[in-house]
Design an enzyme around this catalytic site. Structure first.
Site, PDB file in Angstrom:
ATOM      1  N   SER A 130     -25.134  -8.128 -11.649  1.00 45.60           N
ATOM      2  CA  SER A 130     -25.141  -6.989 -12.575  1.00 45.60           C
ATOM      3  C   SER A 130     -26.033  -5.877 -12.040  1.00 45.60           C
ATOM      4  O   SER A 130     -27.022  -6.137 -11.344  1.00 45.60           O
ATOM      5  CB  SER A 130     -25.691  -7.483 -13.916  1.00 45.60           C
ATOM      6  OG  SER A 130     -26.060  -6.400 -14.729  1.00 45.60           O
ATOM      7  N   LYS A 136     -29.721 -13.375 -13.344  1.00 43.68           N
ATOM      8  CA  LYS A 136     -28.911 -12.755 -12.270  1.00 43.68           C
ATOM      9  C   LYS A 136     -29.772 -12.575 -11.015  1.00 43.68           C
ATOM     10  O   LYS A 136     -29.343 -12.872  -9.902  1.00 43.68           O
ATOM     11  CB  LYS A 136     -28.359 -11.401 -12.727  1.00 43.68           C
ATOM     12  CG  LYS A 136     -27.375 -11.477 -13.869  1.00 43.68           C
ATOM     13  CD  LYS A 136     -26.094 -12.163 -13.464  1.00 43.68           C
ATOM     14  CE  LYS A 136     -25.153 -12.407 -14.613  1.00 43.68           C
ATOM     15  NZ  LYS A 136     -24.106 -13.377 -14.322  1.00 43.68           N
ATOM     16  N   TYR A 168     -31.608 -12.701 -19.530  1.00 43.15           N
ATOM     17  CA  TYR A 168     -30.259 -12.687 -18.954  1.00 43.15           C
ATOM     18  C   TYR A 168     -30.287 -12.040 -17.566  1.00 43.15           C
ATOM     19  O   TYR A 168     -29.799 -12.597 -16.585  1.00 43.15           O
ATOM     20  CB  TYR A 168     -29.296 -11.913 -19.875  1.00 43.15           C
ATOM     21  CG  TYR A 168     -28.058 -11.420 -19.157  1.00 43.15           C
ATOM     22  CD1 TYR A 168     -27.025 -12.301 -18.838  1.00 43.15           C
ATOM     23  CD2 TYR A 168     -27.925 -10.083 -18.764  1.00 43.15           C
ATOM     24  CE1 TYR A 168     -25.899 -11.863 -18.152  1.00 43.15           C
ATOM     25  CE2 TYR A 168     -26.803  -9.631 -18.079  1.00 43.15           C
ATOM     26  CZ  TYR A 168     -25.799 -10.525 -17.782  1.00 43.15           C
ATOM     27  OH  TYR A 168     -24.695 -10.083 -17.090  1.00 43.15           O
TER      28      TYR A 168
HETATM   29  P1  NAD Z   1     -17.460 -13.962 -20.941  1.00 43.13           P
HETATM   30  O1  NAD Z   1     -18.468 -14.554 -21.843  1.00 43.13           O
HETATM   31  O2  NAD Z   1     -16.229 -13.380 -21.539  1.00 43.13           O
HETATM   32  O3  NAD Z   1     -17.005 -15.034 -19.828  1.00 43.13           O
HETATM   33  C1  NAD Z   1     -17.890 -16.023 -19.340  1.00 43.13           C
HETATM   34  C2  NAD Z   1     -17.159 -17.361 -19.481  1.00 43.13           C
HETATM   35  O4  NAD Z   1     -18.023 -18.397 -18.984  1.00 43.13           O
HETATM   36  C3  NAD Z   1     -16.820 -17.723 -20.915  1.00 43.13           C
HETATM   37  O5  NAD Z   1     -15.449 -18.007 -21.006  1.00 43.13           O
HETATM   38  C4  NAD Z   1     -17.672 -18.968 -21.210  1.00 43.13           C
HETATM   39  O6  NAD Z   1     -17.012 -19.855 -22.081  1.00 43.13           O
HETATM   40  C5  NAD Z   1     -17.873 -19.530 -19.819  1.00 43.13           C
HETATM   41  N1  NAD Z   1     -19.063 -20.359 -19.650  1.00 43.13           N
HETATM   42  C6  NAD Z   1     -20.354 -20.054 -19.980  1.00 43.13           C
HETATM   43  N2  NAD Z   1     -21.175 -21.067 -19.647  1.00 43.13           N
HETATM   44  C7  NAD Z   1     -20.392 -22.035 -19.076  1.00 43.13           C
HETATM   45  C8  NAD Z   1     -20.648 -23.315 -18.526  1.00 43.13           C
HETATM   46  N3  NAD Z   1     -21.890 -23.832 -18.505  1.00 43.13           N
HETATM   47  N4  NAD Z   1     -19.624 -24.033 -18.041  1.00 43.13           N
HETATM   48  C9  NAD Z   1     -18.359 -23.533 -18.061  1.00 43.13           C
HETATM   49  N5  NAD Z   1     -18.053 -22.326 -18.568  1.00 43.13           N
HETATM   50  C10 NAD Z   1     -19.062 -21.588 -19.068  1.00 43.13           C
HETATM   51  O7  NAD Z   1     -18.206 -12.875 -20.040  1.00 43.13           O
HETATM   52  P2  NAD Z   1     -17.617 -11.784 -19.046  1.00 43.13           P
HETATM   53  O8  NAD Z   1     -17.876 -10.454 -19.633  1.00 43.13           O
HETATM   54  O9  NAD Z   1     -16.252 -12.141 -18.632  1.00 43.13           O
HETATM   55  O10 NAD Z   1     -18.630 -11.956 -17.831  1.00 43.13           O
HETATM   56  C11 NAD Z   1     -18.331 -12.752 -16.708  1.00 43.13           C
HETATM   57  C12 NAD Z   1     -19.533 -12.771 -15.787  1.00 43.13           C
HETATM   58  O11 NAD Z   1     -19.844 -11.440 -15.391  1.00 43.13           O
HETATM   59  C13 NAD Z   1     -20.800 -13.328 -16.435  1.00 43.13           C
HETATM   60  O12 NAD Z   1     -21.505 -14.073 -15.474  1.00 43.13           O
HETATM   61  C14 NAD Z   1     -21.564 -12.079 -16.807  1.00 43.13           C
HETATM   62  O13 NAD Z   1     -22.956 -12.313 -16.864  1.00 43.13           O
HETATM   63  C15 NAD Z   1     -21.215 -11.161 -15.663  1.00 43.13           C
HETATM   64  N6  NAD Z   1     -21.372  -9.733 -16.015  1.00 43.13           N
HETATM   65  C16 NAD Z   1     -20.711  -9.261 -17.123  1.00 43.13           C
HETATM   66  C17 NAD Z   1     -20.889  -7.935 -17.494  1.00 43.13           C
HETATM   67  C18 NAD Z   1     -20.201  -7.391 -18.724  1.00 43.13           C
HETATM   68  O14 NAD Z   1     -20.573  -6.322 -19.176  1.00 43.13           O
HETATM   69  N7  NAD Z   1     -19.183  -8.050 -19.286  1.00 43.13           N
HETATM   70  C19 NAD Z   1     -21.696  -7.087 -16.722  1.00 43.13           C
HETATM   71  C20 NAD Z   1     -22.332  -7.605 -15.580  1.00 43.13           C
HETATM   72  C21 NAD Z   1     -22.147  -8.957 -15.241  1.00 43.13           C
HETATM   73  C1  UD1 Z   2     -26.016  -3.792 -21.437  1.00 45.00           C
HETATM   74  C2  UD1 Z   2     -27.097  -4.585 -20.729  1.00 45.00           C
HETATM   75  C3  UD1 Z   2     -26.641  -4.964 -19.336  1.00 45.00           C
HETATM   76  C4  UD1 Z   2     -25.292  -5.649 -19.381  1.00 45.00           C
HETATM   77  C5  UD1 Z   2     -24.299  -4.740 -20.121  1.00 45.00           C
HETATM   78  C6  UD1 Z   2     -22.950  -5.333 -20.263  1.00 45.00           C
HETATM   79  C7  UD1 Z   2     -29.216  -3.844 -21.708  1.00 45.00           C
HETATM   80  C8  UD1 Z   2     -30.483  -3.090 -21.466  1.00 45.00           C
HETATM   81  N1  UD1 Z   2     -28.338  -3.838 -20.700  1.00 45.00           N
HETATM   82  O1  UD1 Z   2     -25.854  -2.585 -20.734  1.00 45.00           O
HETATM   83  O2  UD1 Z   2     -27.583  -5.821 -18.736  1.00 45.00           O
HETATM   84  O3  UD1 Z   2     -24.833  -5.915 -18.063  1.00 45.00           O
HETATM   85  O4  UD1 Z   2     -24.813  -4.481 -21.432  1.00 45.00           O
HETATM   86  O5  UD1 Z   2     -22.990  -6.495 -21.042  1.00 45.00           O
HETATM   87  O6  UD1 Z   2     -29.001  -4.405 -22.761  1.00 45.00           O
HETATM   88  N2  UD1 Z   2     -24.777   2.123 -27.592  1.00 45.00           N
HETATM   89  C9  UD1 Z   2     -24.778   2.821 -28.774  1.00 45.00           C
HETATM   90  N3  UD1 Z   2     -24.366   2.182 -29.896  1.00 45.00           N
HETATM   91  C10 UD1 Z   2     -23.950   0.869 -29.891  1.00 45.00           C
HETATM   92  C11 UD1 Z   2     -23.963   0.167 -28.664  1.00 45.00           C
HETATM   93  C12 UD1 Z   2     -24.391   0.826 -27.532  1.00 45.00           C
HETATM   94  O7  UD1 Z   2     -25.127   3.991 -28.827  1.00 45.00           O
HETATM   95  O8  UD1 Z   2     -23.590   0.345 -30.950  1.00 45.00           O
HETATM   96  C13 UD1 Z   2     -25.188   2.829 -26.351  1.00 45.00           C
HETATM   97  C14 UD1 Z   2     -26.384   2.207 -25.662  1.00 45.00           C
HETATM   98  O9  UD1 Z   2     -27.553   2.748 -26.144  1.00 45.00           O
HETATM   99  C15 UD1 Z   2     -26.109   2.576 -24.189  1.00 45.00           C
HETATM  100  C16 UD1 Z   2     -24.570   2.643 -24.106  1.00 45.00           C
HETATM  101  O10 UD1 Z   2     -24.103   2.756 -25.443  1.00 45.00           O
HETATM  102  O11 UD1 Z   2     -26.608   3.851 -23.961  1.00 45.00           O
HETATM  103  C17 UD1 Z   2     -23.970   1.426 -23.457  1.00 45.00           C
HETATM  104  O12 UD1 Z   2     -24.495   0.277 -24.115  1.00 45.00           O
HETATM  105  P1  UD1 Z   2     -23.967  -1.203 -23.803  1.00 45.00           P
HETATM  106  O13 UD1 Z   2     -22.478  -1.230 -23.908  1.00 45.00           O
HETATM  107  O14 UD1 Z   2     -24.736  -2.140 -24.654  1.00 45.00           O
HETATM  108  O15 UD1 Z   2     -24.302  -1.425 -22.264  1.00 45.00           O
HETATM  109  P2  UD1 Z   2     -25.717  -1.242 -21.490  1.00 45.00           P
HETATM  110  O16 UD1 Z   2     -26.837  -1.110 -22.435  1.00 45.00           O
HETATM  111  O17 UD1 Z   2     -25.535  -0.203 -20.467  1.00 45.00           O
END
Ligand code: NAD
Ligand code: UD1
Length: 340
Positions: free
Chosen positions: A124, A154, A150
């Site tokens: 991330s 990472k 979290y």
């Molecule tokens: P998600 O929660 O939709 O998918 C993660 C999946 O992992 C889920 O289906 C969950 O059931 C499974 N899981 C969790 N722990 C497990 C375990 N111990 N064994 C087997 N399965 C397990 O999340 P996502 O948004 O698809 O994210 C995928 C990856 O990308 C994650 O590692 C997340 O941290 C990373 N990531 C996501 C974002 C985001 O904004 N969505 C941003 C940066 C990084």
């Molecule tokens: C957050 C996490 C980041 C993670 C990402 C995706 C933090 C500090 N960072 O990023 O680690 O990878 O989510 O899961 O938590 N906002 C509003 N109203 C809302 C929700 C969000 O105004 O109801 C604003 C927030 O202040 C931010 C932007 O929208 O400025 C994006 O927020 P969000 O979607 O939560 O993502 P990040 O905070 O960038």
């Protein structure tokens, strides 16, 4: 080539399964449904046009993970599985450290005993920390600590993988640092399905649009940005999924350690996002300004040049398409995936 997609029932994993199949890979999906469900797997199979194998396992279980590798001939692992709610991680940090670190270590052990040497990890942008200059560039050292447990998982997993590459010749680890994934598959059949009230902006806005929530709260309108609200690099989940397919090509070159941003290179404000979503759903969405959220940074986005140069990958979909696709998913599935 067979790819083990961990967390493949989840949001990013399910979209990536479809792109992997499209690109000609065989896939095996493993997930424990901690944050997903079988219906997501069924729909992903249908969209991919393949009944790929699925195994319900908790990857922190070392024996079960070894058995998974006994059962299938795996060539590479894309490791999406993990817990990802930033706020929750502050309340139950041990659960986050245990789940995210142990699942990775268990996979690495099973890979070692089965001579599997290719690993792609969902990292991330949070690893750059609060002090990094914008746009975030891969040459910038990671922060010593991030803003949440979290984020720290990472960072720690990145270190584990760096050490494993050093110690294990022929081991390839690609660390993909995602910016803000949003959007959904164009069919509207799969998308992000958060539990409870969403913390992230896009799913919150989508639930206001569908009438599940009353009002968008914009956290802070006094930042030093053009309209006073925060800027983020929102990236369509299908573009992100394609970034993983591109990363597999790098693995085939025996890249060793390879670190890469997956972002668009463009910052979009919260207000711009709300306006774009209003256009997608055809109504002005109600919003109010609220105090800043603790831990939020005013603005960050990716420098996407390295991904373009090294992977030949560029994000193609714009903000309006991201909002249109989320609206299609949310309006077709107002309650998310039906419960089994
Ligand atoms: P998600 O929660 O939709 O998918 C993660 C999946 O992992 C889920 O289906 C969950 O059931 C499974 N899981 C969790 N722990 C497990 C375990 N111990 N064994 C087997 N399965 C397990 O999340 P996502 O948004 O698809 O994210 C995928 C990856 O990308 C994650 O590692 C997340 O941290 C990373 N990531 C996501 C974002 C985001 O904004 N969505 C941003 C940066 C990084
Ligand atoms: C957050 C996490 C980041 C993670 C990402 C995706 C933090 C500090 N960072 O990023 O680690 O990878 O989510 O899961 O938590 N906002 C509003 N109203 C809302 C929700 C969000 O105004 O109801 C604003 C927030 O202040 C931010 C932007 O929208 O400025 C994006 O927020 P969000 O979607 O939560 O993502 P990040 O905070 O960038």
């Amino acid at each position: 080539m067979t790819i083990l997609v961990t967390g493949g029932a989840g949001y990013i994993g399910s979209h990536t399964c479809i792109e992997l199949v499209k690109a000609g890979y065989d896939i095996v999906v493993a997930d424990d449904f901690a944050n997903s469900c079988m219906e997501a797997v069924r729909r992903t199979r249908k969209l991919a046009g393949v009944e790929f194998p699925f195994e319900k396992i908790d990857l922190t279980d070392y024996d079960a993970t070894q058995k998974l590798f006994d059962k299938y001939q795996i060539d590479a692992v894309i490791h999406f599985a993990g817990l990802k709610a930033v706020g929750e991680s502050g309340k139950i940090p041990l659960t986050y450290y245990h789940n995210n670190l142990d699942s990775t270590l268990s996979l690495l052990e099973a890979m070692k005993s089965h001579s599997v040497k290719n690993f792609i990890f969902s990292s991330s942008a949070t690893v750059y920390g609060p002090e990094a200059p914008v746009p975030y560039n891969e040459a910038t050292p990671v922060s010593r600590i991030t803003s949440s447990p979290y984020g720290n998982t990472k960072l720690m997993i990145e270190y584990i993988l760096k050490d494993e590459v050093k110690a294990n010749p022929g081991f390839n680890a690609v660390l993909l640092r995602y910016f803000n994934p949003v959007g959904a598959h164009e069919s509207g059949e799969i998308g992000e399905n958060p539990n409870g009230i969403p913390n992230n902006l896009m799913p919150y806005v989508a639930q206001v649009a569908v009438g599940k929530l009353d009002m968008i709260h914009i956290f802070g309108n006094d930042y030093d940005t053009p309209d006073g609200t925060c800027l983020r690099d929102y990236i369509h989940v299908v573009d992100l999924a394609k970034g993983h397919v591109a990363a597999l090509k790098k693995i085939k070159e025996n890249c060793g350690l390879f670190v890469c941003n997956l972002g668009t290179g463009k910052g979009t404000s919260v207000l711009e996002m709300v306006k774009a979503f209003s256009k997608s759903c055809g109504k002005d969405l109600p919003y109010e300004f609220a105090p800043r959220r603790e831990g939020d940074l005013p603005a960050f986005w990716a420098d996407p040049a390295f991904a373009k140069e090294q992977l030949g990958w560029v994000a193609e979909k714009g903000i309006q398409e991201m909002c249109d696709d989320v609206w299609r998913w949310q309006s077709k599935n107002p309650a998310g995936f039906p419960q089994d």
